[in-house]
Design an enzyme around this catalytic site. Structure first.
Site, PDB file in Angstrom:
ATOM      1  N   HIS A  31     -89.852 -13.666 -71.468  1.00 48.54           N
ATOM      2  CA  HIS A  31     -90.272 -12.465 -70.741  1.00 48.54           C
ATOM      3  C   HIS A  31     -90.224 -11.285 -71.713  1.00 48.54           C
ATOM      4  O   HIS A  31     -89.880 -11.456 -72.901  1.00 48.54           O
ATOM      5  CB  HIS A  31     -89.379 -12.241 -69.520  1.00 48.54           C
ATOM      6  CG  HIS A  31     -87.909 -12.287 -69.810  1.00 48.54           C
ATOM      7  ND1 HIS A  31     -87.265 -11.329 -70.560  1.00 48.54           N
ATOM      8  CD2 HIS A  31     -86.953 -13.203 -69.484  1.00 48.54           C
ATOM      9  CE1 HIS A  31     -85.985 -11.623 -70.663  1.00 48.54           C
ATOM     10  NE2 HIS A  31     -85.757 -12.770 -70.033  1.00 48.54           N
ATOM     11  N   GLY A  33     -88.170  -9.002 -72.178  1.00 50.87           N
ATOM     12  CA  GLY A  33     -86.876  -8.789 -72.842  1.00 50.87           C
ATOM     13  C   GLY A  33     -86.795  -9.574 -74.143  1.00 50.87           C
ATOM     14  O   GLY A  33     -86.368  -9.052 -75.179  1.00 50.87           O
ATOM     15  N   HIS A  34     -87.221 -10.838 -74.097  1.00 50.71           N
ATOM     16  CA  HIS A  34     -87.238 -11.643 -75.326  1.00 50.71           C
ATOM     17  C   HIS A  34     -88.165 -10.996 -76.369  1.00 50.71           C
ATOM     18  O   HIS A  34     -87.864 -10.977 -77.554  1.00 50.71           O
ATOM     19  CB  HIS A  34     -87.755 -13.056 -75.037  1.00 50.71           C
ATOM     20  CG  HIS A  34     -86.866 -13.885 -74.154  1.00 50.71           C
ATOM     21  ND1 HIS A  34     -87.246 -14.286 -72.891  1.00 50.71           N
ATOM     22  CD2 HIS A  34     -85.635 -14.395 -74.350  1.00 50.71           C
ATOM     23  CE1 HIS A  34     -86.282 -15.026 -72.358  1.00 50.71           C
ATOM     24  NE2 HIS A  34     -85.292 -15.095 -73.207  1.00 50.71           N
ATOM     25  N   GLY A 144     -79.452 -10.010 -77.363  1.00 49.41           N
ATOM     26  CA  GLY A 144     -79.583  -8.985 -76.324  1.00 49.41           C
ATOM     27  C   GLY A 144     -78.224  -8.517 -75.819  1.00 49.41           C
ATOM     28  O   GLY A 144     -77.304  -9.318 -75.653  1.00 49.41           O
ATOM     29  N   SER A 183     -84.764 -14.952 -67.328  1.00 45.60           N
ATOM     30  CA  SER A 183     -85.525 -16.152 -66.953  1.00 45.60           C
ATOM     31  C   SER A 183     -85.079 -16.642 -65.581  1.00 45.60           C
ATOM     32  O   SER A 183     -85.843 -17.304 -64.874  1.00 45.60           O
ATOM     33  CB  SER A 183     -85.309 -17.261 -67.985  1.00 45.60           C
ATOM     34  OG  SER A 183     -85.593 -16.783 -69.280  1.00 45.60           O
ATOM     35  N   ARG A 184     -83.832 -16.351 -65.202  1.00 41.37           N
ATOM     36  CA  ARG A 184     -83.312 -16.849 -63.923  1.00 41.37           C
ATOM     37  C   ARG A 184     -83.763 -15.998 -62.740  1.00 41.37           C
ATOM     38  O   ARG A 184     -83.548 -16.401 -61.595  1.00 41.37           O
ATOM     39  CB  ARG A 184     -81.788 -16.938 -63.965  1.00 41.37           C
ATOM     40  CG  ARG A 184     -81.278 -18.057 -64.876  1.00 41.37           C
ATOM     41  CD  ARG A 184     -79.791 -18.285 -64.724  1.00 41.37           C
ATOM     42  NE  ARG A 184     -79.359 -19.536 -65.329  1.00 41.37           N
ATOM     43  CZ  ARG A 184     -78.810 -19.641 -66.553  1.00 41.37           C
ATOM     44  NH1 ARG A 184     -78.628 -18.573 -67.302  1.00 41.37           N
ATOM     45  NH2 ARG A 184     -78.444 -20.827 -67.020  1.00 41.37           N
TER      46      ARG A 184
HETATM   47  P1  AMP Z   1     -81.991 -16.619 -73.145  1.00 41.00           P
HETATM   48  O1  AMP Z   1     -83.356 -17.171 -73.364  1.00 41.00           O
HETATM   49  O2  AMP Z   1     -81.739 -16.179 -71.739  1.00 41.00           O
HETATM   50  O3  AMP Z   1     -80.903 -17.478 -73.725  1.00 41.00           O
HETATM   51  O4  AMP Z   1     -81.935 -15.262 -73.988  1.00 41.00           O
HETATM   52  C1  AMP Z   1     -82.262 -15.243 -75.355  1.00 41.00           C
HETATM   53  C2  AMP Z   1     -81.914 -13.881 -75.917  1.00 41.00           C
HETATM   54  O5  AMP Z   1     -82.658 -12.885 -75.229  1.00 41.00           O
HETATM   55  C3  AMP Z   1     -80.433 -13.511 -75.756  1.00 41.00           C
HETATM   56  O6  AMP Z   1     -79.982 -12.846 -76.928  1.00 41.00           O
HETATM   57  C4  AMP Z   1     -80.465 -12.579 -74.571  1.00 41.00           C
HETATM   58  O7  AMP Z   1     -79.389 -11.668 -74.561  1.00 41.00           O
HETATM   59  C5  AMP Z   1     -81.778 -11.876 -74.766  1.00 41.00           C
HETATM   60  N1  AMP Z   1     -82.262 -11.294 -73.509  1.00 41.00           N
HETATM   61  C6  AMP Z   1     -82.347 -11.920 -72.313  1.00 41.00           C
HETATM   62  N2  AMP Z   1     -82.776 -11.056 -71.363  1.00 41.00           N
HETATM   63  C7  AMP Z   1     -82.957  -9.870 -71.981  1.00 41.00           C
HETATM   64  C8  AMP Z   1     -83.388  -8.569 -71.554  1.00 41.00           C
HETATM   65  N3  AMP Z   1     -83.705  -8.332 -70.267  1.00 41.00           N
HETATM   66  N4  AMP Z   1     -83.467  -7.575 -72.459  1.00 41.00           N
HETATM   67  C9  AMP Z   1     -83.138  -7.818 -73.755  1.00 41.00           C
HETATM   68  N5  AMP Z   1     -82.742  -8.997 -74.236  1.00 41.00           N
HETATM   69  C10 AMP Z   1     -82.637 -10.015 -73.367  1.00 41.00           C
END
Ligand code: AMP
Length: 284
Positions: A31, A33-34, A144, A183-184
């Site tokens: 998304h 954020g990533h 993040g 993602s959740r």
């Molecule tokens: P995940 O795919 O959920 O394991 O997240 C991968 C990376 O993206 C981790 O470093 C998270 O902290 C970061 N991340 C997830 N959601 C966000 C967000 N809304 N804003 C910024 N970074 C994010």
């Protein structure tokens, strides 16, 4: 964008170009954020590699590993369009080999906060990130703030094991109503999605109370809990105020030292989703 699936590919990619390498580890279902992590990495690196790996060892038996969203084609398009140089999407066997005997534990930090509700989670996270860092050998690792405890756990791991990588924290990207992108979030029904905005509102209320001079931890927690109750969020794993650098409990009321920033952390369950968020109360 190069697509890499095994460690030999990665070593070749790593050797073939010069300059600094930025690394963005993810579990996919990407998304905005990533993508903000990717942009931060691009701004500070000559080449950027992202990984997509849904790491089985960071999920407990009853958790959502099997139904965690997997969208490899869409993710690949997003990363390529965003100008990512390489994507590493290994298999479980590629990461862990046949019979691994080694784990990384960061304690007691890893058993605190989310670790109380997700036993083994941070051991899984620290171990897989250590493996990924050894395979990719990036100069900078982009994480993040959204997963605040993860950021602090991995900072400690890198420091304790003298890993030659700089960790860069990236601010949380939010939906229009303040909900942290995750993602959740796709597990939420429309009604739960509306309720979920209450998490950010609770953090904002505590932040405002702090800005107005409230220093009592119990009052700050009560303030956040009232807002969660108003949003009808009942399943609260925790609401805590901790030292933002160490995540240790903060001193008793009125004994705040100027240099310690307080962070409020919230974890709740809404239907099938477990949602986390945080805010540094002293930030403007
Ligand atoms: P995940 O795919 O959920 O394991 O997240 C991968 C990376 O993206 C981790 O470093 C998270 O902290 C970061 N991340 C997830 N959601 C966000 C967000 N809304 N804003 C910024 N970074 C994010």
């Amino acid at each position: 964008m190069e697509r890499l699936t095994d460690r030999q590919d990665v070593w070749r990619w790593r050797r073939q170009g010069g300059g600094s390498v930025g690394f963005v580890p993810t579990m996919g279902a990407l998304h905005a954020g990533h993508l903000s992590l990717l942009r931060a990495a691009q701004a500070q690196s000559d080449r950027v590699i992202a990984s997509i790996f849904v790491n089985p060892t960071q999920f407990a038996a009853h958790e959502d590993f099997d139904r965690y969203p997997r969208l490899p084609e869409a993710d690949q398009v997003l990363l390529a369009e965003a100008g990512c140089d390489a994507l590493f999407s290994p298999s479980v066997a590629e990461i862990y080999g046949e019979d691994p005997h080694t784990v990384v534990r960061v304690e007691p930090l890893g058993s605190d906060l989310c670790g109380r509700f997700r036993p083994g989670h941070f051991q899984g996270v620290a171990t897989v990130v250590a493996i990924l860092l050894n395979m990719l050998r990036p100069d900078r690792l982009f994480l993040g703030w959204k997963d605040y405890q993860q950021l602090i756990v991995l900072r400690k791991m890198v420091q304790d094991l003298a890993m030659p990588v700089e960790i860069v924290g990236v601010p949380t990207l939010r939906e229009a109503d303040g909900l942290a992108m995750s993602s959740r979030n796709r597990y939420l029904t429309p009604a739960q999605r509306q309720q979920a905005a209450g998490i950010h509102q609770a953090l904002m209320a505590a932040h405002q109370a702090w800005q107005e001079g409230e220093r009592g931890v119990e009052s700050l927690l009560a303030c956040a809990r009232r807002v969660l109750a108003r949003a009808d969020i009942r399943e609260i794993d925790y609401v805590e105020v901790r030292d933002a650098d160490t995540l240790e409990p903060v001193p008793a009321m009125g004994r705040w030292e100027k240099q310690a920033d307080p962070v409020m952390l919230i974890a709740v369950r809404l239907g099938a989703a477990r949602l986390i968020d945080n805010r540094i109360l002293s930030s403007t």
